[in-house]
Design an enzyme around this catalytic site. Structure first.
Site, PDB file in Angstrom:
ATOM      1  N   GLY A  45     -42.669  52.394 136.236  1.00  0.00           N
ATOM      2  CA  GLY A  45     -42.594  53.517 135.558  1.00  0.00           C
ATOM      3  C   GLY A  45     -41.257  54.228 136.062  1.00  0.00           C
ATOM      4  N   GLN A  50     -35.927  61.305 138.240  1.00  0.00           N
ATOM      5  CA  GLN A  50     -35.721  60.301 139.244  1.00  0.00           C
ATOM      6  C   GLN A  50     -34.173  59.640 139.398  1.00  0.00           C
ATOM      7  OE1 GLN A  50     -39.459  58.163 138.614  1.00  0.00           O
ATOM      8  NE2 GLN A  50     -39.315  57.754 140.597  1.00  0.00           N
ATOM      9  N   CYS A  92     -43.942  55.306 144.973  1.00  0.00           N
ATOM     10  CA  CYS A  92     -42.912  55.976 144.023  1.00  0.00           C
ATOM     11  C   CYS A  92     -41.309  55.397 144.254  1.00  0.00           C
ATOM     12  CB  CYS A  92     -43.068  57.332 144.055  1.00  0.00           C
ATOM     13  SG  CYS A  92     -42.046  58.397 143.077  1.00  0.00           S
ATOM     14  N   HIS A 134     -48.544  59.526 136.503  1.00  0.00           N
ATOM     15  CA  HIS A 134     -47.528  59.714 137.354  1.00  0.00           C
ATOM     16  C   HIS A 134     -46.448  60.420 136.953  1.00  0.00           C
ATOM     17  CE1 HIS A 134     -45.830  57.932 141.300  1.00  0.00           C
ATOM     18  NE2 HIS A 134     -44.840  57.997 140.540  1.00  0.00           N
ATOM     19  N   GLU A 135     -45.840  59.687 135.784  1.00  0.00           N
ATOM     20  CA  GLU A 135     -44.426  60.043 135.390  1.00  0.00           C
ATOM     21  C   GLU A 135     -44.459  61.482 134.691  1.00  0.00           C
ATOM     22  OE1 GLU A 135     -42.449  58.026 136.432  1.00  0.00           O
ATOM     23  OE2 GLU A 135     -43.662  56.481 136.805  1.00  0.00           O
ATOM     24  N   HIS A 138     -44.126  63.860 137.296  1.00  0.00           N
ATOM     25  CA  HIS A 138     -42.557  63.866 137.760  1.00  0.00           C
ATOM     26  C   HIS A 138     -41.946  64.979 137.027  1.00  0.00           C
ATOM     27  CE1 HIS A 138     -41.488  61.045 140.803  1.00  0.00           C
ATOM     28  NE2 HIS A 138     -42.344  60.065 140.057  1.00  0.00           N
TER      29      HIS A 138
END
Ligand SMILES: [Zn+2]
Length: 176
Positions: A45, A50, A92, A134-135, A138
């Site tokens: 992912g 990022q 990550c 998790h994404e 972000h």
């Protein structure tokens, strides 16, 4: 094009993103670059911050095999509901060499636009739900280490500082 991954300590990772109002050619290219970068780095992912872009876009692919057909592209994802909880070890791409158990919901309902602008509302569970959460974190400027208990975070602090100082670089160790 493979993009540079921003690492822990980079302010872009803490900035909340802007929603995407128009899925322009530029957005499509960014999604392609993100998928390519994710596969090149062995991730499952990747969120736009990022790669230094503060927009609400994430790519997820559990296959690890570079199968673009199965890559889920999430534009403006929003988690509408959650259920249960389970613990699993996360990593990550932006926090190399750090892994830790994170408690997450087991099942979620997420709404998003695909790259063609079609709206979807899907219920997913297990690993796919975890990676999406998790994404989405972000996109809110939240990192998985933020979910850890205080003591665990304290223990990781020296390593996080080393990443922020550039002493630890990115390696491929099956990160999210
Ligand atoms: Zn991450």
């Amino acid at each position: 094009m493979i993009r540079d991954i921003r690492l822990y300590g980079d302010p872009v990772l803490r900035r909340a993103v802007k929603p995407i109002s128009d899925i322009s050619e530029q957005v499509v290219r960014l999604a392609e670059d993100m998928a390519e970068t994710m596969f090149a780095r062995g991730g499952i992912g990747l969120a736009a911050p990022q790669v230094g872009e503060s927009v609400s876009l994430a790519v997820v692919d559990l296959s690890l095999r570079g199968n673009h057909g199965r890559t889920l592209i999430l534009v403006n994802p929003k988690v509408l509901g959650q259920e249960g909880e389970w613990v699993y070890e996360e990593g990550c791409l932006s926090i190399p060499e750090v892994r830790a158990d994170v408690v997450r919901p087991q099942k979620i309902v997420v709404r998003f636009l695909d790259i063609d602008g079609n709206s979807h509302e899907i219920e997913v569970e297990g690993m796919l739900a975890r990676v999406i959460l998790h994404e989405v974190d972000h996109l809110d400027g939240v990192l998985f280490v933020d979910h850890l208990p205080f003591l665990k975070r304290q223990l990781l602090k020296p390593k996080l500082l080393r990443i922020a100082k550039g002493d630890i670089s990115l390696k491929d160790d099956r990160p999210l």
